[in-house]
Write a protein that holds these residues in place. Structure first.
Motif, PDB file in Angstrom:
ATOM      1  N   GLU A   1      -2.906  15.382   0.840  1.00 48.52           N
ATOM      2  CA  GLU A   1      -2.063  14.268   0.386  1.00 48.52           C
ATOM      3  C   GLU A   1      -0.942  14.771  -0.526  1.00 48.52           C
TER       4      GLU A   1
ATOM      5  N   GLY B   1      -6.556   7.254  -6.749  1.00 47.89           N
ATOM      6  CA  GLY B   1      -7.532   6.426  -6.036  1.00 47.89           C
ATOM      7  C   GLY B   1      -7.878   5.143  -6.745  1.00 47.89           C
TER       8      GLY B   1
ATOM      9  N   TRP C   1      -6.200  11.659  -4.202  1.00 46.93           N
ATOM     10  CA  TRP C   1      -5.566  12.615  -3.313  1.00 46.93           C
ATOM     11  C   TRP C   1      -6.250  13.970  -3.360  1.00 46.93           C
TER      12      TRP C   1
ATOM     13  N   ALA D   1       0.859  -1.182   0.000  1.00 48.86           N
ATOM     14  CA  ALA D   1       0.000   0.000   0.000  1.00 48.86           C
ATOM     15  C   ALA D   1       0.891   1.226   0.000  1.00 48.86           C
TER      16      ALA D   1
ATOM     17  N   ALA E   1      -2.155   5.478  -6.248  1.00 50.79           N
ATOM     18  CA  ALA E   1      -2.616   6.084  -5.002  1.00 50.79           C
ATOM     19  C   ALA E   1      -3.170   7.485  -5.249  1.00 50.79           C
TER      20      ALA E   1
ATOM     21  N   LEU F   1      -9.447   6.349  -2.726  1.00 50.52           N
ATOM     22  CA  LEU F   1      -9.820   7.764  -2.748  1.00 50.52           C
ATOM     23  C   LEU F   1      -8.705   8.587  -3.394  1.00 50.52           C
TER      24      LEU F   1
ATOM     25  N   SER G   1       1.642  16.208   1.652  1.00 47.20           N
ATOM     26  CA  SER G   1       2.406  15.155   2.306  1.00 47.20           C
ATOM     27  C   SER G   1       3.432  14.563   1.351  1.00 47.20           C
TER      28      SER G   1
ATOM     29  N   GLY H   1      -2.221   8.665   1.443  1.00 48.01           N
ATOM     30  CA  GLY H   1      -3.591   8.579   0.958  1.00 48.01           C
ATOM     31  C   GLY H   1      -4.349   7.395   1.510  1.00 48.01           C
ATOM     32  N   THR H   2      -5.635   7.354   1.153  1.00 46.16           N
ATOM     33  CA  THR H   2      -6.542   6.285   1.537  1.00 46.16           C
ATOM     34  C   THR H   2      -6.874   5.461   0.312  1.00 46.16           C
ATOM     35  N   PRO H   3      -6.650   4.144   0.337  1.00 48.44           N
ATOM     36  CA  PRO H   3      -6.940   3.331  -0.848  1.00 48.44           C
ATOM     37  C   PRO H   3      -8.359   3.575  -1.365  1.00 48.44           C
TER      38      PRO H   3
END
Length: 309
Positions: A21, A192, A17, A7, A189, A15, A24, A11-13
């Motif tokens: 994000e 998403g 950025w 992973a 990522a 979704l 970051s 970020g959130t898998p």
């Protein structure tokens, strides 16, 4: 090939950025080399070529002049040969190969072809050995109207007055192990989407334009490079990076539709090189030499055949 992380750490898998994000991701980017070394190499070529600043990046107060080399004694009755490198800043031989070509062979085309060479299109990314620009945008998907990438927009502005006169365009790139260990996972990522592993081809290959593939031209370049380094073979499915192989070492993309640098002009002859510097079968010097061989073969073929639009 380096195995990518399961992973991506930002970020959130599932979704895409947002601004947080991207910030970051940007915080993780550090300068690893200096663009000044490229500018110094360009400056040394000023004795024989005209140097033109065609734009400037301003990234959080860091300024990067965008610089191109032109044939001295430019003649409006001659066709134009365009060479671009460093659209992806991490692809080192694209930058060094473009500079090496101008230094060692650029004068060979005086009186036959106007040369326009942009050796480092993405200097911020060059310094950070990165694919994207500061805004996590890929310049080589951004050669289109209202481009989101300053680097791409500036190059399009440089080329615009010559767009119909360019006979041949060679865009110098690399495919590296980091494509699979970092850049494609980061892309998935950012957007998403799930990351789907792929095979990194071992060797040199070309990406032609599916709208006008010019197979004899591509083959001439492949034959020249094969004398310097090895050509990539197809995978078990007859593909290179998921694209059907049109000929040994050649695949085709819809370059204008994808916003690729190779679509920035209406050149009759255009190609994107892909060197593989991580192969145990080659060296950095051979990768630079392969880029030079590709440019020379492309220009020589175009001059011999002509066929400008």
């Amino acid at each position: 090939m380096t195995t990518p992380p399961s992973a991506y750490p930002i970020g959130t898998p599932g979704l895409p950025w947002g601004a947080a994000e991207v910030a970051s991701w940007l915080s993780r980017q550090t300068r690893k080399r200096g663009y000044g070394e490229v500018l110094a190499a360009i400056e040394r070529l000023r004795t024989d070529f005209d140097v033109e600043e065609y734009g400037q990046l301003d990234y959080q107060g860091e300024r990067y002049p965008l610089v191109a080399l032109r044939s001295r004694g430019w003649r409006d009755d001659l066709p134009v040969g365009l060479v671009t490198g460093g659209v992806h800043g991490y692809e080192t031989s694209g930058v060094l190969g473009a500079l090496q070509f101008v230094e060692r062979h650029g004068s060979d085309y005086a009186g036959r072809l106007n040369l326009l060479v942009a050796p480092c299109v993405s200097p911020w990314a060059y310094e950070r050995i990165q694919r994207w620009n500061m805004h996590a945008v890929d310049p080589n998907r951004s050669f289109r109207a209202d481009s989101p990438a300053q680097e791409s927009a500036a190059l399009m502005g440089l080329v615009a007055p010559l767009r119909e006169r360019v006979l041949v365009h060679v865009d110098l790139h690399e495919t590296t192990d980091s494509d699979e260990s970092e850049f494609r996972p980061a892309l998935a990522a950012r957007d998403g989407k799930p990351y789907e592993p792929d095979e990194v081809p071992d060797g040199f290959y070309l990406v032609g334009d599916s709208a006008d593939p010019q197979p004899a031209f591509q083959q001439a370049v492949i034959e020249a490079v094969a004398r310097v380094t090895h050509i990539a073979a197809a995978d078990a499915d007859g593909r290179i990076i998921r694209s059907p192989m049109a000929a040994p070492g050649v695949i085709n993309y819809p370059v204008a539709e994808l916003g690729l640098c190779a679509g920035v002009t209406r050149a009759r002859y255009r190609t994107t090189t892909e060197v593989y510097p991580d192969s145990p079968r080659t060296t950095a010097e051979q990768c630079n030499a392969a880029q030079v061989a590709a440019v020379r073969a492309a220009l020589d073929f175009a001059l011999q055949r002509g066929g400008g639009r």
